[in-house]
Scaffold this motif. Structure first.
Motif, mmCIF file in Angstrom:
data_model
loop_
_atom_site.group_PDB
_atom_site.id
_atom_site.type_symbol
_atom_site.label_atom_id
_atom_site.label_comp_id
_atom_site.label_asym_id
_atom_site.label_seq_id
_atom_site.Cartn_x
_atom_site.Cartn_y
_atom_site.Cartn_z
ATOM 1 N N ARG A 113 2.167 54.130 40.109
ATOM 2 C CA ARG A 113 1.086 53.812 41.043
ATOM 3 C C ARG A 113 1.613 53.134 42.301
ATOM 4 O O ARG A 113 1.136 53.389 43.405
ATOM 5 C CB ARG A 113 0.031 52.938 40.367
ATOM 6 N N PHE A 114 2.597 52.274 42.153
ATOM 7 C CA PHE A 114 3.212 51.674 43.337
ATOM 8 C C PHE A 114 3.880 52.735 44.207
ATOM 9 O O PHE A 114 3.862 52.640 45.439
ATOM 10 C CB PHE A 114 4.242 50.617 42.937
ATOM 11 N N ARG A 115 4.458 53.740 43.576
ATOM 12 C CA ARG A 115 5.169 54.781 44.327
ATOM 13 C C ARG A 115 4.223 55.745 45.043
ATOM 14 O O ARG A 115 4.639 56.432 45.977
ATOM 15 C CB ARG A 115 6.076 55.576 43.380
ATOM 16 N N GLU A 116 2.971 55.773 44.638
ATOM 17 C CA GLU A 116 2.019 56.699 45.253
ATOM 18 C C GLU A 116 1.735 56.362 46.700
ATOM 19 O O GLU A 116 1.454 57.251 47.507
ATOM 20 C CB GLU A 116 0.703 56.705 44.459
ATOM 21 N N SER A 117 1.785 55.083 47.042
ATOM 22 C CA SER A 117 1.469 54.676 48.411
ATOM 23 C C SER A 117 2.210 53.392 48.754
ATOM 24 O O SER A 117 2.220 52.450 47.956
ATOM 25 C CB SER A 117 -0.037 54.451 48.582
ATOM 26 N N GLU A 118 2.789 53.341 49.943
ATOM 27 C CA GLU A 118 3.480 52.140 50.379
ATOM 28 C C GLU A 118 2.516 51.014 50.714
ATOM 29 O O GLU A 118 2.935 49.876 50.920
ATOM 30 C CB GLU A 118 4.364 52.456 51.592
ATOM 31 N N MET A 122 -0.849 45.542 44.998
ATOM 32 C CA MET A 122 -1.002 44.967 43.665
ATOM 33 C C MET A 122 -1.503 46.044 42.715
ATOM 34 O O MET A 122 -2.330 46.874 43.104
ATOM 35 C CB MET A 122 -2.007 43.806 43.679
ATOM 36 N N VAL A 123 -1.019 46.020 41.486
ATOM 37 C CA VAL A 123 -1.419 47.010 40.483
ATOM 38 C C VAL A 123 -1.498 46.345 39.112
ATOM 39 O O VAL A 123 -0.682 45.491 38.772
ATOM 40 C CB VAL A 123 -0.423 48.196 40.395
ATOM 41 N N ALA A 124 -2.490 46.762 38.320
ATOM 42 C CA ALA A 124 -2.582 46.299 36.931
ATOM 43 C C ALA A 124 -3.518 47.189 36.147
ATOM 44 O O ALA A 124 -4.354 47.906 36.722
ATOM 45 C CB ALA A 124 -3.072 44.859 36.865
ATOM 46 N N GLU A 175 -5.663 38.334 45.703
ATOM 47 C CA GLU A 175 -6.237 39.663 45.955
ATOM 48 C C GLU A 175 -6.910 39.728 47.310
ATOM 49 O O GLU A 175 -6.773 40.718 48.045
ATOM 50 C CB GLU A 175 -7.255 40.003 44.870
ATOM 51 N N MET A 176 -7.668 38.691 47.641
ATOM 52 C CA MET A 176 -8.386 38.685 48.906
ATOM 53 C C MET A 176 -7.428 38.675 50.091
ATOM 54 O O MET A 176 -7.648 39.369 51.091
ATOM 55 C CB MET A 176 -9.331 37.487 48.966
ATOM 56 N N GLU A 184 -3.646 47.542 49.411
ATOM 57 C CA GLU A 184 -4.592 48.041 48.419
ATOM 58 C C GLU A 184 -4.350 47.346 47.081
ATOM 59 O O GLU A 184 -3.203 47.162 46.668
ATOM 60 C CB GLU A 184 -4.436 49.549 48.245
ATOM 61 N N VAL A 185 -5.449 46.948 46.443
ATOM 62 C CA VAL A 185 -5.398 46.349 45.115
ATOM 63 C C VAL A 185 -5.887 47.390 44.121
ATOM 64 O O VAL A 185 -7.044 47.810 44.171
ATOM 65 C CB VAL A 185 -6.267 45.076 45.047
ATOM 66 N N VAL A 186 -5.018 47.829 43.245
ATOM 67 C CA VAL A 186 -5.292 48.968 42.368
ATOM 68 C C VAL A 186 -5.409 48.520 40.918
ATOM 69 O O VAL A 186 -4.509 47.856 40.388
ATOM 70 C CB VAL A 186 -4.176 50.033 42.479
ATOM 71 N N THR A 187 -6.518 48.870 40.285
ATOM 72 C CA THR A 187 -6.644 48.674 38.839
ATOM 73 C C THR A 187 -6.721 50.044 38.176
ATOM 74 O O THR A 187 -7.289 50.985 38.740
ATOM 75 C CB THR A 187 -7.893 47.856 38.476
ATOM 76 N N ILE A 188 -6.148 50.157 37.002
ATOM 77 C CA ILE A 188 -6.082 51.432 36.282
ATOM 78 C C ILE A 188 -6.976 51.313 35.054
ATOM 79 O O ILE A 188 -6.613 50.653 34.063
ATOM 80 C CB ILE A 188 -4.630 51.753 35.881
#
Length: 287
Positions: A113-118, A122-124, A175-176, A184-188
């Motif tokens: 997910r980090f590699r999908e977009s520069e 944040m990802v979790a 996050e804010m 972008e803050v990404v949750t899976i």
């Protein structure tokens, strides 16, 4: 990608072996794990140290109050662990709790997910807790919120937001600020982690006013504080928390405590929160 994981731990002998076992079985191996034994009186240090044969692990010790005051204790321990590495040597910085069980592909999915977009900062996945023999998503206010137990940051994002604040509310501020700076803050949704202790289970009763203090430090204002307090109290099924949170806000205001965000950042946070409230009420579309 090179990943550093920092795990603050206070008296976690019951769970930390499960956490480290799950990290040892990852399909994508991390570069560095630092366990910060924060004033433990049990076998946390010895258990974590025994993994040096299996993991690229470093176990360090620090000393703080035995009370689990939300925000300050865990982040001070995290920051001590952070001081043991050179951030420039890593791509992803993670702050994980010592009571998590990760699926074997968790880090691999995270990296993808980090590699999908520069611009992904944040990802979790999502924390689950055991209820009546089954694992359910841990109660949270918003599906786009990453629990404090499960943070992972792109290095550039982490540096731009100024790291983590040793104050309650740190896991909202990060996050804010990430969003404020365009990350972008990404949750899976379908990536689950077992959380063995519910969030806040060990908090001291003296901490009951600190949530309201966090609202003040984030520049929420009165109405947003009251609405957020009511929502959190409802989710926790503890209506008595509303006056506690409001009083915490009042006390912080009376003491004229320092804010943790600038006026511009505070305005962004308020706008984001109000947009979310209006969207849930069907008054405006959420992009």
């Amino acid at each position: 990608m090179k990943i550093a994981i920092i795990i603050p731990a206070h008296n976690e002998e019951q769970f930390i072996r499960l956490t480290l076992d799950s990290l040892a079985s990852q399909s994508f191996l991390v570069s560095k794990i630092i366990v910060v034994d924060d004033n433990s009186t049990d076998a946390t240090f010895e258990i974590a140290s025994s993994y040096s044969t299996y993991l690229p692990i470093q176990v360090v010790q620090t000393s703080s109050s035995a009370q689990n005051i939300p925000g300050s204790k865990v982040i001070n321990a995290f920051n001590f662990g952070l001081s043991q590495i050179s951030i420039k040597d890593f791509d992803i910085i993670c702050k994980y709790d010592a009571d998590l069980i990760f699926t074997s592909n968790y880090i691999e999915v995270l990296v993808s997910r980090f590699r999908e977009s520069e611009k992904t900062g944040m990802v979790a996945g999502h924390c689950t807790i055991e209820k009546n023999g089954s694992w359910e998503i841990e109660n949270q206010n918003n599906p786009d919120h990453i629990r404090g137990a499960l943070k992972a940051y792109r290095k550039e994002c982490f540096e731009q937001i100024g790291g983590l604040r040793p104050s309650i509310g740190w896991d909202t501020i990060d996050e804010m600020l990430a969003r404020f700076y365009g990350w972008e803050v990404v949750t899976i949704p379908d990536l689950h982690v077992k959380h063995l202790k519910p969030t806040g289970a060990a908090y001291n009763s003296k901490s009951k006013y600190l949530q309201g203090e966090a609202f003040f430090k984030m520049r929420y204002g009165w109405w947003l504080t009251f609405i957020t307090a009511a929502k959190m109290a409802w989710n926790k099924k503890q209506i008595k928390l509303i006056p506690d949170y409001v009083k915490g806000y009042q006390l912080a205001q009376k003491k004229n405590l320092a804010h943790l965000v600038t006026k511009e950042q505070g305005q962004f946070i308020r706008n984001y929160r109000w947009h979310g409230i209006k969207s849930k009420l069907g008054l405006s579309p959420r992009n």
